[in-house]
Enzyme design. Structure first.
Site, PDB file in Angstrom:
ATOM      1  N   ASP A  86     -35.148 -21.462  14.065  1.00 40.91           N
ATOM      2  CA  ASP A  86     -34.437 -20.807  15.174  1.00 40.91           C
ATOM      3  C   ASP A  86     -34.575 -19.293  15.109  1.00 40.91           C
ATOM      4  O   ASP A  86     -34.885 -18.721  14.067  1.00 40.91           O
ATOM      5  CB  ASP A  86     -32.946 -21.192  15.164  1.00 40.91           C
ATOM      6  CG  ASP A  86     -32.212 -20.715  13.915  1.00 40.91           C
ATOM      7  OD1 ASP A  86     -32.736 -20.895  12.802  1.00 40.91           O
ATOM      8  OD2 ASP A  86     -31.109 -20.136  14.064  1.00 40.91           O
ATOM      9  N   GLU A 146     -30.060 -21.543  11.517  1.00 41.57           N
ATOM     10  CA  GLU A 146     -29.737 -20.619  10.430  1.00 41.57           C
ATOM     11  C   GLU A 146     -29.039 -19.375  10.958  1.00 41.57           C
ATOM     12  O   GLU A 146     -28.102 -18.854  10.352  1.00 41.57           O
ATOM     13  CB  GLU A 146     -31.014 -20.217   9.682  1.00 41.57           C
ATOM     14  CG  GLU A 146     -30.777 -19.450   8.397  1.00 41.57           C
ATOM     15  CD  GLU A 146     -30.900 -17.936   8.522  1.00 41.57           C
ATOM     16  OE1 GLU A 146     -30.741 -17.251   7.505  1.00 41.57           O
ATOM     17  OE2 GLU A 146     -31.134 -17.416   9.640  1.00 41.57           O
TER      18      GLU A 146
HETATM   19 ZN   LIG Z   1     -34.196 -15.567   8.873  1.00 43.79          ZN
END
Ligand SMILES: [Zn+2]
Length: 412
Positions: free
Chosen positions: A82, A177
């Site tokens: 992401d 994340e």
């Molecule tokens: Zn990163």
């Protein structure tokens, strides 16, 4: 000659994988699944038979061991797909600036977006490199697609060169994340690695195994609300209590805007205000967990000073643990750092060790039982339209992964 890691990187960044805060789904956005599924296909195409995506979107795969040594630990490499919610990742148009010569790089879609050595000194260390940027309208997504591209390219090299001896290598690609959920459903036992490395760092040679310890603290001031026309001697305004509390925070220290390196801070970032109750949310950061506790006690004493002598005023404190300095775990597993230093040195780089003023998925994974330092993948100017990466740095990251596989085998 095209570089395999560059070819992959240019392909991955065109896939919009921006994650989203406060989503009700996991992963937070469907675009991430598009890339994650593509990665499974790519791993399978290179002969990695067990590559698969689970119900949460985690991709895991194994490069089988080819060594005859029985005790080579299973090593993992991890990257997130992401990109940050802070900047658009839709319609990324990557540009490769060949043989960089130190000039200003003006990005075509925004005249204000100019990458200069004076603002980004590391660019000056990349003379002669091929530099990839976006076009000025979006981030690039080198954070962390350069890591994804490096891991896949290293896997391809290991699969194509059975003469390189190594133990079993596990690969994981994770979603979300950037919104703090990259390890939410990460199944450490199923991953089955003894040690792992996130490939999510900056300049070539970088190795990070120390992060902040982090808590969030909410201090809620309680007052007493009544009709303002008839409030004399009775109303206690919680908004004013909170204002006095914030005013007591020192202007010249202990804040994000006045600290660097190994200094911690407290950071008020949300206020929910009402006359009856007002809560102040603060981030608390320190490299030592003891320092975290000290700062929390100090904040409580400031709040106590504010309500002291105000009849009817009180406060409550809620401390929530965010993550802990991974060093507390990694110090018990010195080999995981030693092997990384060795691999980085063997590919001809100087090891740059740095403490992360933040957390990584590795911080959480380390406390979940998987010691996980972070290694460079070349990412620069994270979360910005001026994000960039050197192709030669990405190639070095590939070399480090392959070398790590070799070093662990050789020394086991
Ligand atoms: Zn990163």
């Amino acid at each position: 000659m095209t570089s395999p890691v560059l070819e992959r990187f240019l392909r991955y960044v065109t896939c919009d994988t921006q994650s989203r805060e406060e989503a009700t789904t996991y992963p937070s956005t469907p675009g991430q699944l598009v890339l994650l599924r593509q990665l499974v296909d790519e791993l399978k195409a290179m002969g990695i038979a067990d590559a698969a995506i689970d119900e949460h979107g985690y991709v895991m795969a194994t490069i089988p061991a080819n060594t005859s040594k029985p005790d080579v630990p299973v090593i993992g490499f991890i990257a997130h797909v992401d990109t940050s919610p802070e900047m658009s990742g839709a319609g990324v148009k990557p540009i490769v600036h060949r043989a960089y010569d130190g000039r200003d790089l003006v990005l075509p879609d925004d005249a204000e977006a100019v990458l200069r050595v004076v603002d980004s000194p590391y660019l000056g260390e990349c003379l002669g490199h091929d530099i990839v940027t976006a076009s000025g309208a979006t981030l690039l997504g080198a954070d962390n697609k350069s890591g994804v591209a490096a891991i896949i390219t290293a896997a391809e090299r290991l699969m194509a060169h059975p003469e390189i001896p190594h133990g079993a290598i596990r690969i994981a690609f994770t979603p979300d994340e950037e919104v703090g959920n990259g390890t939410k459903f990460f199944d450490v036992p199923r991953f089955g690695a003894r040690y792992a490395y996130t490939m999510d760092g900056g300049p070539r040679g970088e190795l990070e195994f120390e992060s902040f310890s982090a808590d969030a603290i909410t201090i809620t001031f309680r007052g007493f609300n009544t009709h303002p026309g008839y409030a004399k001697g009775r109303m206690v305004n919680a908004i004013k209590l909170a204002a006095r509390f914030i005013e007591r925070l020192p202007p010249d220290r202990l804040s994000p805007e006045t600290t660097e390196d190994r200094e911690g801070f407290v950071h008020p970032y949300v206020v929910q205000a009402g006359v009856d109750r007002t809560s102040v949310k603060l981030l608390v950061r320190d490299f030592m967990t003891a320092g975290l506790k000290e700062k929390e006690a100090w904040l409580q004493s400031l709040a106590a000073e504010v309500v002291a002598g105000v009849p009817g005023a009180s406060f409550e404190v809620l401390v929530e643990e965010s993550y802990r300095n991974m060093r507390e775990v990694i110090d018990q597993h010195p080999l995981v750092v030693e092997r990384a230093r060795e691999a980085i040195t063997r590919v001809g780089l100087r090891v740059r060790e740095r403490a992360i003023r933040g957390g990584t998925d590795g911080s959480r994974l380390s406390f979940m039982g998987l010691p996980t330092p972070n290694i460079f993948a070349g990412e620069q100017n994270f979360h910005s339209r001026l994000e960039w990466v050197s192709v030669q740095d990405m190639e070095k990251a590939v070399d480090v992964i392959v070398e790590l596989a070799k070093v662990w085998e050789e020394k086991s």
